[in-house]
Structure formats: C-alpha cells, structure tokens
Design an enzyme around this catalytic site. Structure first.
Site, short mmCIF file in Angstrom:
data_model
loop_
_atom_site.label_atom_id
_atom_site.label_comp_id
_atom_site.label_asym_id
_atom_site.label_seq_id
_atom_site.Cartn_x
_atom_site.Cartn_y
_atom_site.Cartn_z
N HIS A 72 0.84 -1.19 0.00
CA HIS A 72 0.00 0.00 0.00
C HIS A 72 0.87 1.24 0.00
CE1 HIS A 72 -3.12 2.88 1.14
NE2 HIS A 72 -3.96 2.00 0.64
N GLU A 114 -7.89 -5.07 -0.22
CA GLU A 114 -8.47 -5.76 -1.37
C GLU A 114 -8.35 -7.28 -1.28
OE1 GLU A 114 -7.91 -3.72 -5.01
OE2 GLU A 114 -8.33 -1.81 -4.07
C1 LIG Z 1 -0.58 -0.72 -4.05
C2 LIG Z 1 0.78 -0.48 -4.65
C3 LIG Z 1 0.62 0.08 -6.09
C4 LIG Z 1 1.50 0.56 -3.80
O1 LIG Z 1 2.74 0.72 -4.34
P1 LIG Z 1 3.78 1.83 -3.85
O2 LIG Z 1 3.73 1.94 -2.38
O3 LIG Z 1 3.62 3.02 -4.67
O4 LIG Z 1 5.15 1.11 -4.17
P2 LIG Z 1 5.82 0.82 -5.57
O5 LIG Z 1 4.84 0.48 -6.64
O6 LIG Z 1 6.76 1.95 -5.85
O7 LIG Z 1 6.65 -0.47 -5.17
C5 LIG Z 1 7.74 -0.41 -4.25
C6 LIG Z 1 8.47 -1.74 -4.25
O8 LIG Z 1 7.68 -2.72 -3.57
C7 LIG Z 1 7.38 -3.80 -4.43
N1 LIG Z 1 5.99 -4.19 -4.24
C8 LIG Z 1 4.97 -3.38 -3.88
N2 LIG Z 1 3.83 -4.08 -3.80
C9 LIG Z 1 4.16 -5.36 -4.09
C10 LIG Z 1 3.41 -6.55 -4.18
N3 LIG Z 1 2.10 -6.55 -3.95
N4 LIG Z 1 4.04 -7.68 -4.52
C11 LIG Z 1 5.37 -7.68 -4.76
N5 LIG Z 1 6.15 -6.59 -4.69
C12 LIG Z 1 5.53 -5.44 -4.36
C13 LIG Z 1 7.57 -3.26 -5.85
O9 LIG Z 1 7.85 -4.28 -6.77
C14 LIG Z 1 8.70 -2.29 -5.67
O10 LIG Z 1 9.90 -3.00 -5.67
P3 LIG Z 1 11.22 -2.40 -6.37
O11 LIG Z 1 11.56 -1.18 -5.54
O12 LIG Z 1 12.22 -3.50 -6.26
O13 LIG Z 1 10.84 -2.05 -7.77
C15 LIG Z 1 1.60 -1.79 -4.68
O14 LIG Z 1 1.84 -2.23 -3.37
C16 LIG Z 1 0.96 -2.88 -5.52
O15 LIG Z 1 1.15 -2.90 -6.75
N6 LIG Z 1 0.18 -3.82 -4.89
C17 LIG Z 1 -0.49 -4.87 -5.61
C18 LIG Z 1 -1.82 -4.37 -6.16
C19 LIG Z 1 -2.85 -4.14 -5.08
O16 LIG Z 1 -3.01 -4.93 -4.16
N7 LIG Z 1 -3.57 -3.02 -5.23
C20 LIG Z 1 -4.56 -2.62 -4.27
C21 LIG Z 1 -4.07 -1.51 -3.40
S1 LIG Z 1 -5.21 -1.13 -2.09
#
Ligand SMILES: CC(C)(COP(=O)(O)OP(=O)(O)OC[C@H]1O[C@@H](n2cnc3c(N)ncnc32)[C@H](O)[C@@H]1OP(=O)(O)O)[C@@H](O)C(=O)NCCC(=O)NCCS
Length: 381
Positions: free
Chosen positions: A262, A323
């Site tokens: 998140h 989710e």
């Molecule tokens: C929700 C989300 C977009 C938030 O992302 P964020 O905090 O902006 O972080 P980032 O997208 O920049 O990711 C940061 C790192 O964590 C990793 N990461 C984040 N969520 C991950 C997940 N669910 N599974 C595996 N790795 C994950 C990314 O690959 C990234 O790694 P890197 O630095 O080696 O590239 C992300 O956690 C995600 O894609 N989750 C899965 C989709 C999901 O459940 N969405 C519903 C959200 S309520």
C-alpha cells in the site's frame, strides 16, 4: 512582493499534501483510519451506510429523525426513470466497470448537468447526491439486464445493492458483511480516484465528468481493481500446500502479488483486519485457503524485502491490504468477481461526491509543475 518557493519533485506525488479535507484521515504508520472524527472500523461495525454517509455529508452523526429523512431521500433519488433504465440497458454490454462509467456519464449528460462554476452550490450538491444514490440500481441493471426489482422503501442502500445483484432479499449475514465493506471503503484520503475526481472538479467541470474521471482510475489493478485478481490468484494456487511454491515463483518472476502493499500503510491496513474478521465469521469455502495464502505471502514478502535490504536497496514494509480480504468477503456474500470494481464504486462514489463538494466550496485549480527531461534546445537553422 512576489514570493517564490523551490518546487518539490515527488514522483507519484508521494508525500505531497495537495488539499485539506474534513472527511477522512489515513494514518499509515499506526494503521488507523478516521472518518470525520470517528474510528472508521467502529463505524463499519456499528453503523449503517446512511448513518456514515450522513456523517460525511453533515459533519455529525444523525439523530433518528435526521436519519429517517436522509434514508428516504437517498432511496427516492436512487430510483432511475424509465428513460434512464432504457439508457442503462443500452450501455450495459462489456466489462461492468466500463459500463458503470459509461452509464453514469450518460445519465449526467441526459440530465443536463452543467459545469458547476458560478452555479447555485445547493443545486450542484443535489446532483452529486442524486448520482451517488443511483449506484446500486446501475450495478443491478448492468448485472441482470433487467429493470431493477422493486424493493421495500425502508430497505437500506446496502440491502438494495445486494438484493439487486443476488436477485432476492439477502440474508442478514450477507447484508451485514457487504454493509461493513461498503462503509470501510467509502472514503480514504486523497487516493488516486478521489484525486482524479477533485482535479476534474477543480476546473469547474460538471459533477458527472468529475465522478466519471474518478471511476476511470479504477480500471487498473493498482487502485481498487485487485479483488478480482486476488480470487484468480486463489484459484491458481488451489490448495494451502501449494501457496508457498506459487508465491516464491511470483516473486522470482518479479510479479506483484495482488492484495498486498500500500502506498500509505506501513502496517496492517485496518480495513483488511476488519474484513478478515468478517470473512472468518462467514466461514465460507475460501477461508482456509485465504488464511494460508496470506501467511505465506507475508513471510515471502518479508524475506524478499530483507534480501533487498541486504543488497543495499531501499525497501518498504509490505502488508496485506483491504483488497485481499474484500475478495473473500464479497465472494462469500455471493457477489460475482466481475462486479467487484463496480461494487467498489457504489461505496467510493459517496467519498468522491463529498470530496467534490469540498473542492467546489474552496476551489483552487490543480496545476502541478513538470520537470523537463527532454533534449536541450537546438537551433532549427
Ligand atoms: C498498491 C501499490 C501500487 C502501492 O505501491 P507503492 O507503495 O507506490 O510502491 P511501488 O509500486 O513503488 O513499489 C515499491 C516496491 O515494492 C514492491 N511491491 C509493492 N507491492 C508489491 C506486491 N504486492 N508484490 C510484490 N512486490 C511489491 C515493488 O515491486 C517495488 O519493488 P522495487 O523497488 O524493487 O521495484 C503496490 O503495493 C501494488 O502494486 N500492490 C499490488 C496491487 C494491489 O493490491 N492493489 C490494491 C491496493 S489497495
């Protein structure tokens, strides 16, 4: 005197405060969510949607008379006209969230909603409330292709929504599970969809356009679109014993695990905790698998992050998000997975509308800067 400030460059606007709101506060460090001065989890466990909606709308919880009047108003506004039902039927084909977006936009346009700037605020607020109240009927027509069945006038918003999807009066346990979910997800600070809605509204746009902009953001799985893929993942894993290997393969392939991570929460999402409890109470066929997968994913993500930290890379705590447990709770309530994103709309449309109201009462056009990273300027000659 002209003052200048040094612009901050924050990819994805991470860590940037872009507006003030009285609606909700997301405390990502302590895993707390507040709605207008109350713990959102307490509200979800003890109140109805209309009570919490009234709270967001008016800043205080309703007394019995206020609640009855608000409930009746929402119920009445939630009845589409015959012409609108025809319109819904004509636009329902295709993926349900896209249909929801098209129908909402078409209804606002057919009703002649105009840009809000320089208009009577009360009139614009009525348009927002009207669109929100219609959401359960829109989902029902998308799902069934039929005119919404008549429900008792005293049925609540959650009951009407679930009744429309199931095609019969829901039992109390299913209604309660869905009501808890709909309250918990009603608002959540300046998330991507709410931000999109506020940006659109900040131009003076009509409220139909602003809500449609917000809905558009949900078509990607990173915001609001993960519950369906979470069930696909549970299907693919199949048994608790297969969870460990499946998760390891995903991480090795650098694929994201849906329902985890998140932007704001660095600890367990409080909505996930509540919906896990709801799912455990439902005790449906997915519960054992979901608990096992959650455990394996958390352990694997922790190990993965530790490895990255050991390589000197920056890491963040990755926990379960709302989710993952939404998927299980909604499936146990009998809602088909293709409707999860439009179900989310029936709840978040309330938050979007209230944010848009805030925006238009204290409007400032959103206009961040961009950092130019193109080539340096060449002479054409
Ligand atoms: C929700 C989300 C977009 C938030 O992302 P964020 O905090 O902006 O972080 P980032 O997208 O920049 O990711 C940061 C790192 O964590 C990793 N990461 C984040 N969520 C991950 C997940 N669910 N599974 C595996 N790795 C994950 C990314 O690959 C990234 O790694 P890197 O630095 O080696 O590239 C992300 O956690 C995600 O894609 N989750 C899965 C989709 C999901 O459940 N969405 C519903 C959200 S309520």
């Amino acid at each position: 005197m002209t003052t200048t400030t040094t612009p901050v460059f924050a990819t994805g606007l991470e860590g940037v405060i872009a507006c003030a709101t009285r609606l909700s506060d997301v405390d990502g460090i302590n895993g707390k969510l507040v709605f207008a001065g109350f713990n959102a989890v307490d509200l979800a466990e003890q109140k109805t949607i209309e009570e919490v909606w009234f709270l967001l709308h008016n800043g205080h919880l309703p007394d019995a008379g206020e609640l009855a009047a608000f409930k009746a108003k929402v119920e009445l506004l939630g009845r589409p006209s015959t012409k609108e039902i025809r319109l819904m039927k004509s636009l329902r084909a295709g993926e349900p969230l896209s249909a929801f977006r098209s129908i909402l936009s078409a209804i606002a346009s057919n009703r002649g909603y105009k840009p809000w700037l320089n208009r009577d605020v009360a009139e614009v607020e009525h348009e927002l409330l009207s669109l929100s109240a219609l959401a359960p009927a829109i989902v029902e027509v998308i799902h069934t292709g039929r005119t919404p069945v008549k429900k008792p006038a005293n049925s609540g918003y959650a009951e009407r929504y679930l009744w429309g999807v199931l095609g019969h009066k829901p039992d109390d346990a299913a209604r309660q599970a869905v009501e808890t979910y709909l309250i918990l997800t009603m608002d959540h600070g300046l998330n991507a969809s709410t931000f999109a809605g506020r940006v659109c509204a900040s131009t003076g746009a009509d409220v139909g356009a602003a809500i449609t902009a917000a809905v558009g953001t949900l078509s990607g799985p990173l915001h609001g679109g993960a519950p369906g893929p979470v069930l696909d993942m549970l299907d693919a894993i199949g048994t608790p014993e297969a969870a460990k290997g499946w998760v390891a393969a995903q991480l090795a392939g650098k694929r994201r695990i849906m329902g985890f991570g998140h932007r704001v929460y660095r600890t367990e999402d409080p909505r996930a905790r509540t919906l896990r409890k709801v799912s455990e109470r439902q005790n449906g066929p997915r519960i054992a698998l979901a608990l096992a997968v959650e455990k394996e994913v958390l352990a694997a993500l922790d190990a993965h992050q530790q490895k990255k930290a050991g390589e000197g890379k920056s890491i963040r705590a990755l926990r379960v998000n709302v989710e993952f447990w939404t998927a299980v709770a909604l499936e146990h309530a009998g809602i088909p997975r293709q409707l999860y994103s439009s179900t989310f709309c029936t709840s978040r449309i309330i938050g979007w509308s209230e944010h848009i109201r805030e925006q238009l009462k204290d409007n400032k056009l959103f206009r961040p800067l961009s950092h130019y990273s193109g080539p340096s300027v060449s002479d054409l000659s």
